[in-house]
Enzyme design. Sequence first.
Site, PDB file in Angstrom:
ATOM      1  N   ARG A   1      29.988  44.393  44.518  1.00  0.00           N
ATOM      2  CA  ARG A   1      29.453  45.286  45.555  1.00  0.00           C
ATOM      3  C   ARG A   1      30.002  44.837  46.898  1.00  0.00           C
ATOM      4  NH1 ARG A   1      24.843  48.710  46.735  1.00  0.00           N
ATOM      5  NH2 ARG A   1      25.876  50.140  48.199  1.00  0.00           N
ATOM      6  N   GLY A   2      30.156  45.786  47.809  1.00  0.00           N
ATOM      7  CA  GLY A   2      30.778  45.508  49.093  1.00  0.00           C
ATOM      8  C   GLY A   2      30.131  44.392  49.886  1.00  0.00           C
ATOM      9  N   GLU A   3      28.852  44.122  49.641  1.00  0.00           N
ATOM     10  CA  GLU A   3      28.147  43.093  50.400  1.00  0.00           C
ATOM     11  C   GLU A   3      28.729  41.692  50.177  1.00  0.00           C
ATOM     12  OE1 GLU A   3      24.072  42.627  49.039  1.00  0.00           O
ATOM     13  OE2 GLU A   3      24.668  43.381  47.061  1.00  0.00           O
ATOM     14  N   THR A   4      29.450  41.495  49.065  1.00  0.00           N
ATOM     15  CA  THR A   4      30.044  40.177  48.795  1.00  0.00           C
ATOM     16  C   THR A   4      31.532  40.125  49.137  1.00  0.00           C
ATOM     17  OG1 THR A   4      30.704  40.640  46.497  1.00  0.00           O
ATOM     18  CG2 THR A   4      28.430  39.885  46.863  1.00  0.00           C
ATOM     19  N   ARG A   5      32.081  41.248  49.590  1.00  0.00           N
ATOM     20  CA  ARG A   5      33.535  41.332  49.803  1.00  0.00           C
ATOM     21  C   ARG A   5      34.048  40.208  50.707  1.00  0.00           C
ATOM     22  NH1 ARG A   5      37.111  45.442  49.386  1.00  0.00           N
ATOM     23  NH2 ARG A   5      35.429  46.970  49.121  1.00  0.00           N
TER      24      ARG A   5
ATOM     25  N   GLY B   1      31.906  60.076  46.534  1.00  0.00           N
ATOM     26  CA  GLY B   1      31.602  60.713  45.263  1.00  0.00           C
ATOM     27  C   GLY B   1      30.857  59.795  44.317  1.00  0.00           C
TER      28      GLY B   1
ATOM     29  N   GLU C   1      31.498  50.967  36.393  1.00  0.00           N
ATOM     30  CA  GLU C   1      32.505  49.934  36.126  1.00  0.00           C
ATOM     31  C   GLU C   1      32.026  49.001  35.024  1.00  0.00           C
ATOM     32  OE1 GLU C   1      34.434  49.379  40.629  1.00  0.00           O
ATOM     33  OE2 GLU C   1      33.458  47.709  39.616  1.00  0.00           O
TER      34      GLU C   1
END
Length: 325
Positions: free
Chosen positions: A15-19, A47, A81
Amino acid sequence: MDQNASFCHVFLSFRGETRNKFTCFLYEALKAEGFTAFMDRTAIRVGDEVDSTIKEGIRNSMSAIIIFSQNYAYSTWCLDELVLILERKKNSRYFIIPIFYEVKIRDIKHQLGNYGLALEKHRARHNDKVDKWKEALAEVGNILGQHVEGLQSTFIQNIVKLFREKLAAKFPECRLPTLEGPSSQGSSSSSMLRPKPSNDKVILYTISVNNGLGANGLVKKLLMSGNVVFEERNCSTESEYMRELEELVGNDRVRFPMVIVNGKDLCGEEEVEGLDDFENKQKLISVLNHLYVSAKTIENLHDVFSRSLTFQSSIQDQWINRRYS
């Protein structure tokens, strides 16, 4: 990694929070060790459906590292995913390393806390998918994973080491990337001898029985002798593999076993680009063509024998009809 690349050692699901807090450092650590990793660079996903680039990234990878975080399940993309990754794992040597980043494994396995809340929220728009997502979370909760603890840099080093060990165990034919040590710095010979990871996508399509020729084992042995990383897809167990192969080469060109390199039949009419470092490439092509000829000969003999039996049966029927009519 370029998202259009055809091959990667590992797909990173997160998830983007860990990017910027964790995942990018893991990506760079894997890259520094010579591994090719797929990391989605899209900050904002539009989407509800996973796009084709992500699907291809999973399909063309050898493994997945899944970084579970507090808000992972709030992303329908992440959950889709996860389902695709687990499906990929079912009929191959594909392996998964789950990482738990500031989240407890029981929350994932039993859908507690944010994971339970997220799934309930999704029911409004994705009720048809929620049960499948729950099953996927429960399944991945049974896979031995790693909790992020202690100094993050040390943890990441250990993950890369674990990944290397698992890759070597699952793909013994894989020529693992190596790095020059301090003693080899400045040595041109060591640089030349250092193996380079190949981006060739090699798929071996097989069926369970190959007319008693032992063809599958022979072809696999040849590929492994050259450290070729390949995936075997058994068309006898998965009908989708047969449809996939027919779309690639055409119904009348399907033979077994078939080696597909970067989307093309190694023994086809079109020139295949790839396997440039494989010394036994021509030998493999020769062996495959010999197997195809042998299989065709057996098939022809079977047809002749069948026609002979049919003819004999017809003559016998005529004699009986004349004898007793």
